[in-house]
Scaffold this motif. Structure first.
Motif, PDB file in Angstrom:
ATOM      1  N   VAL A 273       0.863  -1.179   0.000  1.00 13.70           N
ATOM      2  CA  VAL A 273       0.000   0.000   0.000  1.00 13.70           C
ATOM      3  C   VAL A 273       0.900   1.230   0.000  1.00 13.70           C
ATOM      4  O   VAL A 273       1.712   1.406   0.913  1.00 13.70           O
ATOM      5  N   PRO A 274       0.839   2.084  -1.024  1.00 11.56           N
ATOM      6  CA  PRO A 274       1.681   3.273  -1.039  1.00 11.56           C
ATOM      7  C   PRO A 274       1.431   4.161   0.169  1.00 11.56           C
ATOM      8  O   PRO A 274       0.318   4.211   0.711  1.00 11.56           O
ATOM      9  N   ALA A 275       2.464   4.879   0.604  1.00 16.74           N
ATOM     10  CA  ALA A 275       2.316   5.822   1.711  1.00 16.74           C
ATOM     11  C   ALA A 275       1.332   6.926   1.323  1.00 16.74           C
ATOM     12  O   ALA A 275       1.113   7.200   0.140  1.00 16.74           O
ATOM     13  N   TRP A 276       0.742   7.571   2.342  1.00 21.37           N
ATOM     14  CA  TRP A 276      -0.291   8.580   2.052  1.00 21.37           C
ATOM     15  C   TRP A 276       0.261   9.726   1.229  1.00 21.37           C
ATOM     16  O   TRP A 276      -0.416  10.263   0.355  1.00 21.37           O
ATOM     17  N   LEU A 277       1.532  10.114   1.462  1.00 18.95           N
ATOM     18  CA  LEU A 277       2.118  11.203   0.691  1.00 18.95           C
ATOM     19  C   LEU A 277       2.326  10.781  -0.766  1.00 18.95           C
ATOM     20  O   LEU A 277       2.144  11.582  -1.692  1.00 18.95           O
ATOM     21  N   THR A 278       2.679   9.511  -0.984  1.00 22.59           N
ATOM     22  CA  THR A 278       2.818   8.995  -2.343  1.00 22.59           C
ATOM     23  C   THR A 278       1.471   8.996  -3.058  1.00 22.59           C
ATOM     24  O   THR A 278       1.366   9.374  -4.230  1.00 22.59           O
ATOM     25  N   LEU A 279       0.418   8.571  -2.338  1.00 16.99           N
ATOM     26  CA  LEU A 279      -0.913   8.580  -2.937  1.00 16.99           C
ATOM     27  C   LEU A 279      -1.357  10.000  -3.275  1.00 16.99           C
ATOM     28  O   LEU A 279      -1.977  10.240  -4.321  1.00 16.99           O
ATOM     29  N   LEU A 280      -1.024  10.956  -2.388  1.00 19.24           N
ATOM     30  CA  LEU A 280      -1.380  12.351  -2.660  1.00 19.24           C
ATOM     31  C   LEU A 280      -0.686  12.837  -3.928  1.00 19.24           C
ATOM     32  O   LEU A 280      -1.307  13.486  -4.783  1.00 19.24           O
ATOM     33  N   GLY A 281       0.604  12.533  -4.053  1.00 14.74           N
ATOM     34  CA  GLY A 281       1.321  12.933  -5.259  1.00 14.74           C
ATOM     35  C   GLY A 281       0.753  12.270  -6.500  1.00 14.74           C
ATOM     36  O   GLY A 281       0.612  12.904  -7.553  1.00 14.74           O
ATOM     37  N   GLY A 282       0.402  10.986  -6.382  1.00 15.44           N
ATOM     38  CA  GLY A 282      -0.184  10.294  -7.520  1.00 15.44           C
ATOM     39  C   GLY A 282      -1.522  10.875  -7.923  1.00 15.44           C
ATOM     40  O   GLY A 282      -1.829  11.005  -9.113  1.00 15.44           O
ATOM     41  N   LEU A 283      -2.333  11.233  -6.930  1.00  8.39           N
ATOM     42  CA  LEU A 283      -3.624  11.862  -7.232  1.00  8.39           C
ATOM     43  C   LEU A 283      -3.427  13.208  -7.923  1.00  8.39           C
ATOM     44  O   LEU A 283      -4.196  13.581  -8.817  1.00  8.39           O
ATOM     45  N   LEU A 284      -2.390  13.945  -7.522  1.00  7.48           N
ATOM     46  CA  LEU A 284      -2.085  15.206  -8.211  1.00  7.48           C
ATOM     47  C   LEU A 284      -1.706  14.942  -9.667  1.00  7.48           C
ATOM     48  O   LEU A 284      -2.108  15.682 -10.571  1.00  7.48           O
ATOM     49  N   CYS A 285      -0.917  13.875  -9.885  1.00  5.58           N
ATOM     50  CA  CYS A 285      -0.542  13.523 -11.255  1.00  5.58           C
ATOM     51  C   CYS A 285      -1.784  13.258 -12.096  1.00  5.58           C
ATOM     52  O   CYS A 285      -1.921  13.770 -13.223  1.00  5.58           O
ATOM     53  N   LEU A 286      -2.710  12.462 -11.566  1.00  9.17           N
ATOM     54  CA  LEU A 286      -3.913  12.128 -12.315  1.00  9.17           C
ATOM     55  C   LEU A 286      -4.838  13.333 -12.472  1.00  9.17           C
ATOM     56  O   LEU A 286      -5.513  13.480 -13.489  1.00  9.17           O
ATOM     57  N   THR A 287      -4.853  14.209 -11.455  1.00  8.25           N
ATOM     58  CA  THR A 287      -5.648  15.435 -11.570  1.00  8.25           C
ATOM     59  C   THR A 287      -5.134  16.292 -12.717  1.00  8.25           C
ATOM     60  O   THR A 287      -5.911  16.862 -13.497  1.00  8.25           O
ATOM     61  N   GLY A 288      -3.817  16.376 -12.820  1.00  7.97           N
ATOM     62  CA  GLY A 288      -3.228  17.127 -13.929  1.00  7.97           C
ATOM     63  C   GLY A 288      -3.606  16.543 -15.274  1.00  7.97           C
ATOM     64  O   GLY A 288      -3.916  17.275 -16.230  1.00  7.97           O
ATOM     65  N   VAL A 289      -3.605  15.212 -15.374  1.00 10.78           N
ATOM     66  CA  VAL A 289      -4.015  14.565 -16.617  1.00 10.78           C
ATOM     67  C   VAL A 289      -5.476  14.875 -16.920  1.00 10.78           C
ATOM     68  O   VAL A 289      -5.846  15.187 -18.060  1.00 10.78           O
ATOM     69  N   ALA A 290      -6.327  14.799 -15.888  1.00 16.69           N
ATOM     70  CA  ALA A 290      -7.751  15.078 -16.081  1.00 16.69           C
ATOM     71  C   ALA A 290      -7.976  16.521 -16.539  1.00 16.69           C
ATOM     72  O   ALA A 290      -8.777  16.782 -17.436  1.00 16.69           O
ATOM     73  N   VAL A 291      -7.255  17.468 -15.933  1.00 18.19           N
ATOM     74  CA  VAL A 291      -7.382  18.880 -16.324  1.00 18.19           C
ATOM     75  C   VAL A 291      -6.955  19.062 -17.770  1.00 18.19           C
ATOM     76  O   VAL A 291      -7.616  19.747 -18.561  1.00 18.19           O
ATOM     77  N   SER A 292      -5.849  18.442 -18.150  1.00 17.94           N
ATOM     78  CA  SER A 292      -5.327  18.632 -19.503  1.00 17.94           C
ATOM     79  C   SER A 292      -6.242  18.033 -20.559  1.00 17.94           C
ATOM     80  O   SER A 292      -6.280  18.494 -21.690  1.00 17.94           O
ATOM     81  N   ARG A 293      -6.993  16.989 -20.167  1.00 17.40           N
ATOM     82  CA  ARG A 293      -7.817  16.299 -21.154  1.00 17.40           C
ATOM     83  C   ARG A 293      -9.291  16.664 -21.058  1.00 17.40           C
ATOM     84  O   ARG A 293     -10.111  16.147 -21.808  1.00 17.40           O
ATOM     85  N   TYR A 294      -9.646  17.576 -20.150  1.00 20.45           N
ATOM     86  CA  TYR A 294     -11.042  17.983 -20.036  1.00 20.45           C
ATOM     87  C   TYR A 294     -11.451  18.762 -21.274  1.00 20.45           C
ATOM     88  O   TYR A 294     -10.762  19.686 -21.697  1.00 20.45           O
ATOM     89  N   ARG A 295     -12.563  18.387 -21.842  1.00 26.28           N
ATOM     90  CA  ARG A 295     -13.044  19.058 -23.044  1.00 26.28           C
ATOM     91  C   ARG A 295     -14.515  19.420 -22.840  1.00 26.28           C
ATOM     92  O   ARG A 295     -15.374  18.539 -22.832  1.00 26.28           O
ATOM     93  N   PRO A 296     -14.814  20.698 -22.670  1.00 23.58           N
ATOM     94  CA  PRO A 296     -16.221  21.089 -22.492  1.00 23.58           C
ATOM     95  C   PRO A 296     -17.054  20.723 -23.705  1.00 23.58           C
ATOM     96  O   PRO A 296     -16.564  20.734 -24.829  1.00 23.58           O
ATOM     97  N   ARG A 297     -18.298  20.393 -23.440  1.00 22.26           N
ATOM     98  CA  ARG A 297     -19.183  20.010 -24.537  1.00 22.26           C
ATOM     99  C   ARG A 297     -19.437  21.191 -25.468  1.00 22.26           C
ATOM    100  O   ARG A 297     -19.582  22.321 -25.042  1.00 22.26           O
ATOM    101  N   THR A 298     -19.508  20.877 -26.742  1.00 23.86           N
ATOM    102  CA  THR A 298     -19.874  21.901 -27.710  1.00 23.86           C
ATOM    103  C   THR A 298     -21.376  22.115 -27.664  1.00 23.86           C
ATOM    104  O   THR A 298     -22.122  21.360 -27.050  1.00 23.86           O
ATOM    105  N   ARG A 299     -21.829  23.126 -28.353  1.00 21.17           N
ATOM    106  CA  ARG A 299     -23.266  23.409 -28.367  1.00 21.17           C
ATOM    107  C   ARG A 299     -24.045  22.253 -28.964  1.00 21.17           C
ATOM    108  O   ARG A 299     -25.188  22.013 -28.626  1.00 21.17           O
TER     109      ARG A 299
END
Length: 319
Positions: A273-299
């Motif tokens: 089980v990764p340490a809590w700080l490692t999990l926090l960093g990993g969640l930040l990594c995935l959050t960054g991926v989600a932000v970069s790939r977010y595409r608002p719906r067109t009309r």
């Protein structure tokens, strides 16, 4: 009276293909961690690719698909060397030094790197949200590195983080190399011949593989074969089946589930089980991926943003 459903609904088949791909790629991180205790990184990579090449070669013969067109060969060669070969060795090495969950979190920064390479090499757009996502993911990688360096054997753990990030770079490079090749050849051709090229690139490790097989426990050897047959050969087949039937960006988003599954599987099967700080960093990594790939719906409600589908979504993962 026998006119009941003669075939499964297409939606059910697509869902099954997506689930198969995600779980197979997640299981690869756990199998690598397990087999890596008996096999060196290069030997494990060669054994995995040999198994995958055998399966994919049989599928090619059954489907009677010949050599890929000339226009696809450059992408196949680059993808085979960098992704199937380089990525596999780097990830195997990295997972000797960090747990499976941490490795999967770091490797899943790959989609951002794909977008960067696609912008540079393929002329794809580089929107502001991508730059924001990069910054968030970079912060996450730094947090993971700090958590590892504060955990005892700091230098070795940091090396593991670097190797996993290097694997992410190789993964992204291979996907971007494959994208133009798919305009000339079929997904099966591109995948199979990339795998063949990666196998040839790993042949220098043949001596290690031959020396380690007799000494390795049967469980490690079975894990190595499993890596070639399921996460490599089978999962790429189910991936391309789903890709042909649903939007690339939507399909690519399903890989966000991989790290969570890896953490769960490594906890159940390996007691990691990764340490809590490692999990926090990993969640930040995935959050960054989600932000970069977010595409608002067109009309029109198409579900795609102005920049179109995700760059490099044709063939992402692997694990």
């Amino acid at each position: 009276m026998k006119t009941h459903s003669r075939a499964l609904p297409p939606g059910l088949l697509i869902g099954a293909a997506v689930c198969c791909t995600v779980f197979a790629w997640a299981s690869a991180f756990v199998s690598i961690r397990s087999a890596g205790a008996a096999y060196s990184p290069g030997a494990l990579a060669l054994g995995r690719l040999l198994a995958a090449s055998l399966v994919l070669g049989v599928i090619l013969l059954v489907r009677r698909e010949g050599l890929p067109p000339r226009g696809a060969r450059r992408g196949i060669l680059l993808s085979g060397l960098v992704w199937f070969g380089g990525y596999t060795v780097a990830l195997n090495w990295g997972e000797r030094l960090v747990d499976a969950g941490t490795a999967s979190l770091l490797v899943n920064t790959g989609p951002i790197l794909m977008a960067l390479l696609a912008a540079r090499l393929l002329g794809e757009a580089l929107p502001p949200r991508l730059l924001t996502g990069m910054a968030v993911s970079f912060a996450g990688a730094v947090v993971v590195g700090l958590s590892m360096s504060s955990g005892g054997d700091g230098s070795t753990s940091v090396l593991g983080v670097v190797l996993c990030l290097l694997a992410a770079v190789a993964y992204a490079t291979g996907v971007v190399a494959q994208k133009p090749a798919l305009a000339f050849g079929t997904p099966l051709q591109i995948t199979a011949y990339s795998c063949f090229a990666g196998t040839v690139a790993c042949l220098p490790f043949a001596g290690q593989l031959v020396a380690e097989v007799p000494k390795a426990p049967l469980s490690a050897t079975l894990n190595m074969v499993y890596l070639g047959v399921v996460p490599t050969a089978l999962a790429f087949t189910t991936w391309t089946y789903a890709l042909a039937r649903m939007p690339a960006g939507k399909l690519g988003a399903t890989t966000y589930a991989v790290p969570a599954i890896v953490v769960l599987l490594s906890w159940i099967l390996l007691g990691e089980v990764p340490a809590w700080l490692t999990l926090l960093g990993g969640l930040l990594c995935l959050t960054g991926v989600a932000v970069s790939r977010y595409r608002p719906r067109t009309r029109e409600g198409s579900g795609l943003g102005a920049d179109g589908p995700l760059p490099g979504a044709f063939g992402a993962r692997g694990r």
